[in-house]
Design a protein around this motif. Structure first.
Motif, PDB file in Angstrom:
ATOM      1  N   TYR A 289      29.422  55.307   5.399  1.00 61.78           N
ATOM      2  CA  TYR A 289      28.428  54.742   6.317  1.00 61.78           C
ATOM      3  C   TYR A 289      27.061  55.254   5.905  1.00 61.78           C
ATOM      4  O   TYR A 289      26.846  56.471   5.772  1.00 61.78           O
ATOM      5  CB  TYR A 289      28.724  55.142   7.766  1.00 61.78           C
ATOM      6  CG  TYR A 289      27.724  54.584   8.750  1.00 61.78           C
ATOM      7  CD1 TYR A 289      27.728  53.229   9.075  1.00 61.78           C
ATOM      8  CD2 TYR A 289      26.764  55.407   9.334  1.00 61.78           C
ATOM      9  CE1 TYR A 289      26.804  52.709   9.958  1.00 61.78           C
ATOM     10  CE2 TYR A 289      25.841  54.891  10.228  1.00 61.78           C
ATOM     11  CZ  TYR A 289      25.855  53.537  10.537  1.00 61.78           C
ATOM     12  OH  TYR A 289      24.941  53.017  11.411  1.00 61.78           O
ATOM     13  N   ASN A 290      26.143  54.316   5.676  1.00 58.68           N
ATOM     14  CA  ASN A 290      24.781  54.649   5.231  1.00 58.68           C
ATOM     15  C   ASN A 290      24.788  55.539   3.990  1.00 58.68           C
ATOM     16  O   ASN A 290      24.020  56.508   3.895  1.00 58.68           O
ATOM     17  CB  ASN A 290      23.999  55.333   6.354  1.00 58.68           C
ATOM     18  CG  ASN A 290      23.436  54.337   7.358  1.00 58.68           C
ATOM     19  OD1 ASN A 290      23.455  53.129   7.128  1.00 58.68           O
ATOM     20  ND2 ASN A 290      22.947  54.831   8.475  1.00 58.68           N
ATOM     21  N   GLY A 291      25.669  55.222   3.050  1.00 55.44           N
ATOM     22  CA  GLY A 291      25.708  55.959   1.793  1.00 55.44           C
ATOM     23  C   GLY A 291      26.433  57.287   1.849  1.00 55.44           C
ATOM     24  O   GLY A 291      26.479  58.002   0.842  1.00 55.44           O
TER      25      GLY A 291
ATOM     26  N   ASN B  40      35.965  50.399   7.221  1.00 56.68           N
ATOM     27  CA  ASN B  40      34.562  50.781   7.106  1.00 56.68           C
ATOM     28  C   ASN B  40      33.799  50.485   8.392  1.00 56.68           C
ATOM     29  O   ASN B  40      32.917  51.263   8.791  1.00 56.68           O
ATOM     30  CB  ASN B  40      33.912  50.064   5.927  1.00 56.68           C
ATOM     31  CG  ASN B  40      34.134  50.779   4.611  1.00 56.68           C
ATOM     32  OD1 ASN B  40      33.466  51.749   4.282  1.00 56.68           O
ATOM     33  ND2 ASN B  40      35.106  50.290   3.845  1.00 56.68           N
TER      34      ASN B  40
ATOM     35  N   GLY C  32      32.133  53.326  10.719  1.00 54.70           N
ATOM     36  CA  GLY C  32      30.709  53.140  10.976  1.00 54.70           C
ATOM     37  C   GLY C  32      30.396  53.209  12.461  1.00 54.70           C
ATOM     38  O   GLY C  32      29.429  53.857  12.878  1.00 54.70           O
TER      39      GLY C  32
ATOM     40  N   GLN D 187      30.837  56.772  13.566  1.00 50.60           N
ATOM     41  CA  GLN D 187      29.724  57.609  13.138  1.00 50.60           C
ATOM     42  C   GLN D 187      28.495  57.382  14.021  1.00 50.60           C
ATOM     43  O   GLN D 187      27.764  58.327  14.349  1.00 50.60           O
ATOM     44  CB  GLN D 187      29.386  57.313  11.667  1.00 50.60           C
ATOM     45  CG  GLN D 187      28.361  58.233  11.058  1.00 50.60           C
ATOM     46  CD  GLN D 187      28.863  59.645  10.844  1.00 50.60           C
ATOM     47  OE1 GLN D 187      30.023  59.964  11.129  1.00 50.60           O
ATOM     48  NE2 GLN D 187      27.993  60.509  10.349  1.00 50.60           N
ATOM     49  N   GLN D 188      28.267  56.148  14.425  1.00 47.31           N
ATOM     50  CA  GLN D 188      27.152  55.863  15.332  1.00 47.31           C
ATOM     51  C   GLN D 188      27.342  56.576  16.660  1.00 47.31           C
ATOM     52  O   GLN D 188      26.386  57.162  17.210  1.00 47.31           O
ATOM     53  CB  GLN D 188      27.033  54.357  15.558  1.00 47.31           C
ATOM     54  CG  GLN D 188      26.528  53.576  14.354  1.00 47.31           C
ATOM     55  CD  GLN D 188      26.396  52.092  14.649  1.00 47.31           C
ATOM     56  OE1 GLN D 188      26.038  51.711  15.762  1.00 47.31           O
ATOM     57  NE2 GLN D 188      26.674  51.261  13.672  1.00 47.31           N
TER      58      GLN D 188
ATOM     59  N   CYS E  41      29.748  46.724  12.234  1.00 50.71           N
ATOM     60  CA  CYS E  41      29.284  47.934  12.929  1.00 50.71           C
ATOM     61  C   CYS E  41      28.347  47.621  14.079  1.00 50.71           C
ATOM     62  O   CYS E  41      28.019  48.511  14.867  1.00 50.71           O
ATOM     63  CB  CYS E  41      28.572  48.872  11.951  1.00 50.71           C
ATOM     64  SG  CYS E  41      29.629  49.568  10.682  1.00 50.71           S
TER      65      CYS E  41
ATOM     66  N   MET F 255      20.395  46.344  15.276  1.00 49.99           N
ATOM     67  CA  MET F 255      20.289  47.668  14.655  1.00 49.99           C
ATOM     68  C   MET F 255      21.334  48.613  15.237  1.00 49.99           C
ATOM     69  O   MET F 255      21.819  48.396  16.353  1.00 49.99           O
ATOM     70  CB  MET F 255      18.878  48.253  14.892  1.00 49.99           C
ATOM     71  CG  MET F 255      17.748  47.476  14.245  1.00 49.99           C
ATOM     72  SD  MET F 255      16.112  48.061  14.834  1.00 49.99           S
ATOM     73  CE  MET F 255      16.214  49.807  14.420  1.00 49.99           C
ATOM     74  N   PRO F 256      21.695  49.673  14.491  1.00 52.00           N
ATOM     75  CA  PRO F 256      22.618  50.681  15.018  1.00 52.00           C
ATOM     76  C   PRO F 256      22.071  51.295  16.301  1.00 52.00           C
ATOM     77  O   PRO F 256      20.864  51.498  16.456  1.00 52.00           O
ATOM     78  CB  PRO F 256      22.703  51.719  13.893  1.00 52.00           C
ATOM     79  CG  PRO F 256      22.332  50.972  12.661  1.00 52.00           C
ATOM     80  CD  PRO F 256      21.332  49.959  13.085  1.00 52.00           C
TER      81      PRO F 256
ATOM     82  N   ARG G 159      19.665  54.382  16.304  1.00 49.87           N
ATOM     83  CA  ARG G 159      18.300  54.087  15.854  1.00 49.87           C
ATOM     84  C   ARG G 159      17.506  53.377  16.943  1.00 49.87           C
ATOM     85  O   ARG G 159      16.300  53.617  17.111  1.00 49.87           O
ATOM     86  CB  ARG G 159      18.349  53.247  14.587  1.00 49.87           C
ATOM     87  CG  ARG G 159      18.861  54.002  13.357  1.00 49.87           C
ATOM     88  CD  ARG G 159      18.976  53.097  12.151  1.00 49.87           C
ATOM     89  NE  ARG G 159      17.719  52.425  11.867  1.00 49.87           N
ATOM     90  CZ  ARG G 159      17.601  51.432  10.982  1.00 49.87           C
ATOM     91  NH1 ARG G 159      18.674  50.987  10.315  1.00 49.87           N
ATOM     92  NH2 ARG G 159      16.422  50.867  10.768  1.00 49.87           N
TER      93      ARG G 159
END
Length: 285
Positions: free
Chosen positions: A127-129, A183, A187, A190-191, A239, A269-270, A273
């Protein structure tokens, strides 16, 4: 009278002769001493010249050694850089070959197991690299392709995905679909973790194992009001939520332009954020 003078002259001559005999040895001794001193100083001078010559020779040899060592070090550095460059080129070629093989098998790591008719497939999530969890499936190849063991979370319908994609005819399609689900899950998870870590003032009221539901209690500064934000992720391959809903005792708040814009942001957007943006705009706090 003349005889007396003659005797006195003779006695004076004898006296002068005696004095001369006493002084002469003293003069010769002094000369010899000076000559010895000169010889000693000459010897010391020659010795010092020899030492100076030797020191100069040593200094020259040291300088040559230092210059030689410097050249060898520079050469060694160049050799080391060249060797490192060759290793990097070799590694690059190896990675290209691995990427090519990786592309052939669909971008998944497949290795043989101890059993000749089984293989193990590895799916990596990120997630996000940032790489997160790794999941594995052991597949039996003969007589028909089927899943034997795995560590996929039970709330992901693995059997349904295998049946829908027809794993026997389209293994890559099945792995692609499973990878999207995994994934998206990590994701969303993780958020949720970032919301709890970065926004403790946003109280998590409800969530589930699949992280497909998230309910947050948000406080609106200045109005002494609280707002429930419900996010639903009905598309388990994404996500971002498919539905966002606000609940507040003051019904005017969700209908206000700023909160309509917040709703739009949460769809695009997540969530962690968007909470940053809402906090900066003093919509929550």
């Amino acid at each position: 009278m003349e005889s007396t003078k003659g005797v006195l002259s003779h006695l004076s001559a004898l006296e002068q002769w005696a004095i001369g005999r006493k002084v002469q040895p003293l003069q010769r001794s002094r000369v010899e001493e000076l000559q010895a001193r000169v010889e000693a100083l000459t010897a010391q001078r020659d010795r010092l010249k020899a030492e100076i010559h030797t020191l100069k020779d040593i200094v020259k040899r040291k300088e040559r050694q230092i210059n030689q060592c410097t050249e060898e070090e520079e050469t060694g550095v160049n050799d080391s850089e060249n060797e490192q460059l060759l290793k990097l080129l070799a590694r690059q070629m190896q990675l290209k070959e691995l990427l090519h093989a990786h592309h052939i098998i669909g971008g998944y790591d497949i290795i043989e197991t101890q059993s000749r008719d089984c293989v193990c497939v590895t799916l990596t999530t990120a997630y996000n690299g940032v790489y997160l969890d790794t999941y594995n499936l052991e597949l039996k190849v003969k007589p028909t392709l089927k899943i034997i063991r795995h560590n996929v979370p039970p709330f992901i319908a693995l059997s349904d995905l295998a049946r829908q994609a027809d794993i026997r005819d389209d293994l890559r399609g099945f792995l692609d679909e499973l990878s999207m689900h995994l994934n998206a899950f990590v994701g969303r998870r993780q958020q949720l973790s970032l919301v709890k870590e970065l926004h403790p003032w946003a109280v998590v009221m409800e969530s589930n194992m699949l992280c497909s539901l998230l309910v947050l209690m948000l406080r609106i500064p200045g109005k002494k009001a609280e707002l429930l934000c419900t996010l639903k992720y009905m598309d388990h391959t994404r996500c971002l939520p498919t539905e966002v809903h606000f609940d507040c005792e003051d019904e005017k708040i969700p209908e206000s332009p700023e909160w309509k814009n917040n709703l739009k942001l949460l769809m695009e957007m997540p969530v962690h954020r968007v909470l940053d943006t809402m906090k900066t705009m003093s919509h929550i706090g």
